[in-house]
Scaffold this active site. Structure first.
Site, PDB file in Angstrom:
ATOM      1  N   ASP A 126      28.370  62.492  35.797  1.00 47.71           N
ATOM      2  CA  ASP A 126      27.740  62.027  34.560  1.00 47.71           C
ATOM      3  C   ASP A 126      26.647  62.992  34.111  1.00 47.71           C
ATOM      4  OD1 ASP A 126      29.365  59.818  34.514  1.00 47.71           O
ATOM      5  OD2 ASP A 126      27.828  58.398  35.186  1.00 47.71           O
ATOM      6  N   ASP A 130      37.548  70.954  27.152  1.00 48.94           N
ATOM      7  CA  ASP A 130      37.835  70.194  28.364  1.00 48.94           C
ATOM      8  C   ASP A 130      37.151  70.887  29.545  1.00 48.94           C
ATOM      9  OD1 ASP A 130      39.702  68.161  29.878  1.00 48.94           O
ATOM     10  OD2 ASP A 130      39.988  70.090  30.879  1.00 48.94           O
ATOM     11  N   ASP A 152      36.235  63.735  30.022  1.00 53.69           N
ATOM     12  CA  ASP A 152      35.476  64.979  30.131  1.00 53.69           C
ATOM     13  C   ASP A 152      35.895  65.956  29.031  1.00 53.69           C
ATOM     14  OD1 ASP A 152      37.990  65.226  31.391  1.00 53.69           O
ATOM     15  OD2 ASP A 152      37.330  66.982  32.512  1.00 53.69           O
ATOM     16  N   ASN A 194      33.298  65.121  40.640  1.00 60.47           N
ATOM     17  CA  ASN A 194      33.244  63.693  40.960  1.00 60.47           C
ATOM     18  C   ASN A 194      33.624  63.424  42.413  1.00 60.47           C
ATOM     19  OD1 ASN A 194      32.390  62.758  38.459  1.00 60.47           O
ATOM     20  ND2 ASN A 194      34.458  62.446  37.688  1.00 60.47           N
TER      21      ASN A 194
END
Length: 226
Positions: free
Chosen positions: A85, A68, A114, A76
């Site tokens: 991304d 993770d 993610d 973000n």
């Protein structure tokens, strides 16, 4: 020491070219084709489940990692989702390059996720932990140049991932893979509670064939933290 800067163009990492794959002469369907996540080029969850289940049914000792990206939401929120991304594409490529060709890597959680799944057929706990440490070190060494939502290029470095590791001698029961994923996820969550950029190992979740799984994977974890 940080590695060289990496600039990633849009598009999936390692996305197969379907024009080069064999098709059924009758219906045109791709033969032996596994669907992939369009962003990262890794196996999507359904295809990962299929391949991991096939490997698990062969028996023996196997290990599973769930990785993770720590504080990914911050990327973000400050640089934009396209920047996020790009980071996911690089991390996917790093993970895929850190394992054997026979290992099974997929994206966990689908669109916006993610997390990554890594199934290591025939791997004992020591190898599972070694792979987790290698992934962490290689991701941390990356400097990824992303396009900020505000326009300029921005380097993103010292990215940390938390990883849950579980090793299991499977029983060939229908829910073996689900149990393995659940225990790796519990090890991951325990690690994230203790520290970031850590490795949680469900050390007590090595189940011999025919024995019921009764271990609380949130207890007795072994954690490696930076």
């Amino acid at each position: 020491m940080e590695g060289p800067m990496r600039v990633v163009s849009s598009g999936a990492v390692g996305q197969p070219k379907t024009d080069d794959l064999a098709r059924c002469p009758a219906c045109g369907q791709l033969l032996d084709y596994r669907s992939t996540d369009p962003l990262t080029g890794l196996l999507d969850r359904r295809s990962w489940d299929e391949r991991a289940t096939e490997a698990l049914q062969r028996g023996g000792v196997n290990s599973l990692l769930i990785a993770d990206v720590d504080r990914f939401k911050r990327i973000n929120d400050t640089l934009g989702h396209q920047a996020g991304d790009t980071v996911l594409q690089v991390i996917a490529a790093v993970i895929a390059g850190a394992v054997r060709e026979s290992d099974i890597v997929g994206r966990y959680g689908g669109h916006g996720g993610d997390e990554f799944l890594v199934f290591l057929p025939g791997a004992e706990r020591s190898r599972g932990m070694a792979v987790a440490q290698r992934i962490q070190a290689q991701v941390r060494a990356e400097t990824i140049v992303v396009r900020s939502v505000h326009g300029p290029l921005v380097p993103v470095s010292q990215i940390a991932v938390s990883i849950g590791v579980v090793t299991w001698c499977c029983t060939q029961e229908e829910d073996d893979l689900r149990s393995l994923v659940r225990r790796a996820d519990a090890a991951l969550l325990a690690s994230k509670r203790a520290c970031r950029d850590g490795i949680g190992s469900a050390a007590d979740a090595v189940i011999s064939s025919g024995k019921a799984a009764s271990i609380d994977s949130t207890r007795g974890e072994k954690r490696l933290c930076r």
